[in-house]
Design a protein around this motif. Structure first.
Motif, PDB file in Angstrom:
ATOM      1  N   GLN A  96       0.821  -1.226  -0.003  1.00 17.73           N
ATOM      2  CA  GLN A  96       0.085  -0.080  -0.096  1.00 17.73           C
ATOM      3  C   GLN A  96       0.805   1.178   0.152  1.00 17.73           C
ATOM      4  O   GLN A  96       1.762   1.370   0.615  1.00 17.73           O
ATOM      5  CB  GLN A  96      -0.804   0.098   1.198  1.00 17.73           C
ATOM      6  CG  GLN A  96      -1.905  -1.140   1.316  1.00 17.73           C
ATOM      7  CD  GLN A  96      -3.076  -0.873   0.539  1.00 17.73           C
ATOM      8  OE1 GLN A  96      -3.536   0.135  -0.058  1.00 17.73           O
ATOM      9  NE2 GLN A  96      -3.409  -2.208  -0.100  1.00 17.73           N
ATOM     10  N   SER A 112      -5.272   5.296   1.059  1.00 18.48           N
ATOM     11  CA  SER A 112      -4.505   4.259   0.940  1.00 18.48           C
ATOM     12  C   SER A 112      -4.638   3.567  -0.720  1.00 18.48           C
ATOM     13  O   SER A 112      -5.688   3.027  -0.930  1.00 18.48           O
ATOM     14  CB  SER A 112      -4.618   3.242   1.831  1.00 18.48           C
ATOM     15  OG  SER A 112      -3.746   1.955   1.929  1.00 18.48           O
ATOM     16  N   GLY A 177      -7.044  -0.585   2.516  1.00 15.33           N
ATOM     17  CA  GLY A 177      -5.946  -0.478   3.747  1.00 15.33           C
ATOM     18  C   GLY A 177      -6.015   0.265   4.701  1.00 15.33           C
ATOM     19  O   GLY A 177      -5.214  -0.002   5.740  1.00 15.33           O
TER      20      GLY A 177
END
Length: 658
Positions: A96, A112, A177
């Protein structure tokens, strides 16, 4: 003047590289504070951006735009300023990019982005940044090149699956994420991924997006459905897929696009995608909402397979990579889709093609009955989705809604998760479950299925609607939705009522016997929609009767073709209905008439044609048939009694003789 940090109202398309023939795109200037670079937050932002840029890139001090020099000495504007906090490394591989997008007035938004989802072949990561408000002036590939050469730190990050990571303390992982929690102490080691709550953006979403749904029940129900995913595990609800059925140009796709912006980075899932892609999308939407594109000319078997995959919540076994264990993954979530025809009606039409003019209860549908517990049709082709008043400029209203939803994309969903986490911390989960149980009970009573338990198909469907109602009420109490609980309840009831009308259950139950439906309508229309004629089919008295829905005399009911069409059973045709009426002796067909209609030439108007229904058959009710049956039994009993009496007389005579 438009804030330069707000996203563009135009869709995120690839921008061509400016050349001598193509003029440079117009670049709006960011609002520089009156104090210039002396402002502490502003100067800190400038310093962070400049520290990460590669040698051939720079930050234009006049327009505050990141630009890059080419090998020919040209300067190409790339995007507005942004800052990459770090790149997360999971299992030794980049996973990420945590990017901070500046929105002006000292505000920023953290996004993210998947590290392997950048560039021309997989541009979804760049689309996430566009949706977060970052203006990008070049195509995705050129922007991804800049991201790859920027200087930012890397951190080791444990792998976290989307959905509820834990409930004590409550921590929720988004598909991009990011983590949602009420305190940074609850995400030890992952505080960098904690998603901050943007109160200003949430207020803007509530005032400019959510409030526009108030006059429209079905869209408001769809909006509440987007919040239902995180609540499923807390009230022990099952996965479901709602399908909005409506005619073309009713705004189905537009509604789906606006609702999906409740969550950050949610894209549409294709009904024609592969099984692996569908599994990945469902895992990413665990404890959330998954959005599908419109159902277009798919076979019922394909719709059935996809619906069962989404609602069963189990990923099929696949061969694991070398050195890895094959772990079966599970998910639960709420799905939203749309189509021009209800899937249930498509199944009935397919059954009619092979089974003919059977009553609906006798039809064997070509799909499992359990499909319609998992895939719920709402709306209907006879309903309008958006109910704008006559004085509303629909184009301007829809345009404003679209722009506002883009500017506040990805804000409301995490805010609702935070409200659920606060509810868990305060120990109010039993109260939420009690609200869910009460919603089930009230919806059953409203739909007329209160006598059915939760294990019946109707009872299970009611639980799905109660889940959406509970989520909407919780969002209202948390000041995320501006609507009151009463308005949300009315919207959910409108959607549930449309489902009951499509399925013909509860108070919308339709008798399988078309004669019974005709009888009820005809008896209510005598002297109103149906006008009296004599035996020669001429008007009785001085009245205009040729424009009526039908006519009647002592022997027949005469109905126009368009009148009889209203009683065609679901999925059947007029030919099927005529076959049913002929089979029971109700329809009298004139000889030599292919249309099976009688001429109505003496009505004082144009010569019309109508179907002749025998009153003796139509007016006979089930009670009359029962009475006829009892009379027959009485006659049989009387006959038996006569036989017994004759035998007794013979016995007496024989005894007397003895």
């Amino acid at each position: 003047m438009e804030n330069a940090h707000t996203p563009s109202s135009e869709p995120a398309l690839e921008a061509p590289t400016p050349t001598a023939e193509t003029p440079k795109p117009e670049i709006p200037c960011l609002p520089v504070p009156a104090s210039g670079f002396a402002s502490d937050p502003f100067s800190a932002m400038i310093a962070k951006v400049r520290a990460q840029l590669p040698p051939d890139a720079f930050l234009d001090p006049d327009t505050l735009t990141i630009a890059r020099r080419t090998g020919r000495g040209e300067e190409i504007s790339i995007s507005q300023p942004f800052h990459v906090r770090h790149e997360a490394i999971c299992d030794g591989r980049p996973s990420q990019l945590v990017v901070e997008v500046f929105r002006g007035r000292g505000r920023s938004h953290v996004v993210s982005v998947p590290s392997d989802d950048l560039g021309k072949s997989a541009p979804r990561g760049v689309a996430l940044l566009r949706a977060a408000g970052l203006r990008i002036y070049v195509n995705d590939s050129r922007f991804a090149e800049l991201l790859r050469v920027m200087r930012y730190p890397t951190v080791e990050s444990p792998a976290v699956e989307p959905g509820w990571v834990s409930r004590d303390p409550p921590v929720y992982a988004l598909a991009n994420g990011g983590l949602v929690a009420t305190s940074a102490d609850h995400v030890s080691g992952r505080a960098d991924a904690l998603m901050p709550l943007d109160e200003a953006a949430l207020a803007s979403w509530r005032e400019q997006v959510a409030v526009r749904f108030t006059p429209h029940p079905i869209p408001l129900f769809m909006l509440c459905t987007a919040f239902a995913g995180p609540l499923m595990q807390l009230v022990e609800a099952q996965s479901v897929l709602f399908n909005l059925a409506a005619t073309t140009s009713e705004g189905k796709s537009f509604l789906t696009g606006v609702v999906q912006r409740v969550w950050p980075g949610e894209g549409l899932v294709s009904w024609t995608g592969t099984r692996a892609a569908l599994d990945d999308a469902c895992i990413a939407a665990n404890d959330g909402c998954i959005f599908f594109d419109e159902i277009r000319a798919l076979r019922l078997s394909a719709i059935t397979d996809t619906a069962f995959v989404v609602t069963n919540g189990v990923r099929r076994n696949a061969r694991p990579a070398p050195g890895r264990v094959n772990e079966q993954k599970h998910w639960r979530g709420v799905g939203l889709s749309s189509s021009e025809h209800a899937v249930y009606h498509q199944a009935v039409v397919a059954a009619r093609k092979t089974q003919g003019a059977k009553p609906l209860s006798d039809l064997v549908l070509p799909v499992p009955e359990g499909l319609f517990v998992r895939l719920i049709d709402i709306g209907g082709r006879d309903q309008k989705i958006w109910r704008h008043g006559p004085d509303v400029d629909v184009a301007a209203e829809m345009g404003a809604l679209d722009r506002a939803s883009q500017e506040t994309a990805g804000v409301a969903g995490p805010a609702f998760v935070r409200a659920c986490a606060q509810m868990l911390l305060a120990g109010r989960q039993p109260r939420t479950r009690a609200m869910f149980a009460k919603s089930c009970k009230d919806l059953k009573a409203y739909l007329g299925v209160a006598h059915l338990n939760d294990l019946t198909p109707e009872g299970r469907v009611v639980r799905h609607f109660a889940l959406v109602q509970s989520a909407g009420i919780l969002a209202s109490h948390a000041q995320i939705l501006p609507q009151s609980p009463a308005q949300i309840t009315a919207a959910v009831r409108a959607a549930a009522d449309s489902w009951a009308r499509i399925r013909g259950v509860g108070r919308h139950a339709i008798a399988d016997d078309p004669v019974a439906r005709l009888r009820a309508w005809i008896h209510a229309q005598l002297g109103k929609g149906l006008r009296e004629v004599d035996a020669a089919r001429r008007p009785v008295g001085r009245q205009v009767v040729w424009n009526a829905a039908g006519w009647f005399n002592d022997e027949f009911y005469y109905l126009r073709r368009e009148t009889l069409m209203n009683f065609v059973p679901a999925g059947a045709t007029l030919s099927d209905l005529r076959a049913m009426l002929i089979a029971c002796g109700a329809l009298v067909v004139p000889e030599g008439q292919a249309s099976k209609q009688h001429k109505m030439a003496g009505l004082g108007g144009p010569t019309l044609r109508a179907y002749a229904l025998l009153r003796e058959v139509i007016d006979r009710t089930p009670d009359d048939e029962e009475e006829d049956g009892y009379e027959g039994e009485d006659r049989d009993d009387a006959k038996d009694a006569d036989l017994d009496t004759d035998a007794m007389m013979l016995w007496l005579v024989a005894g007397h003789r003895t």
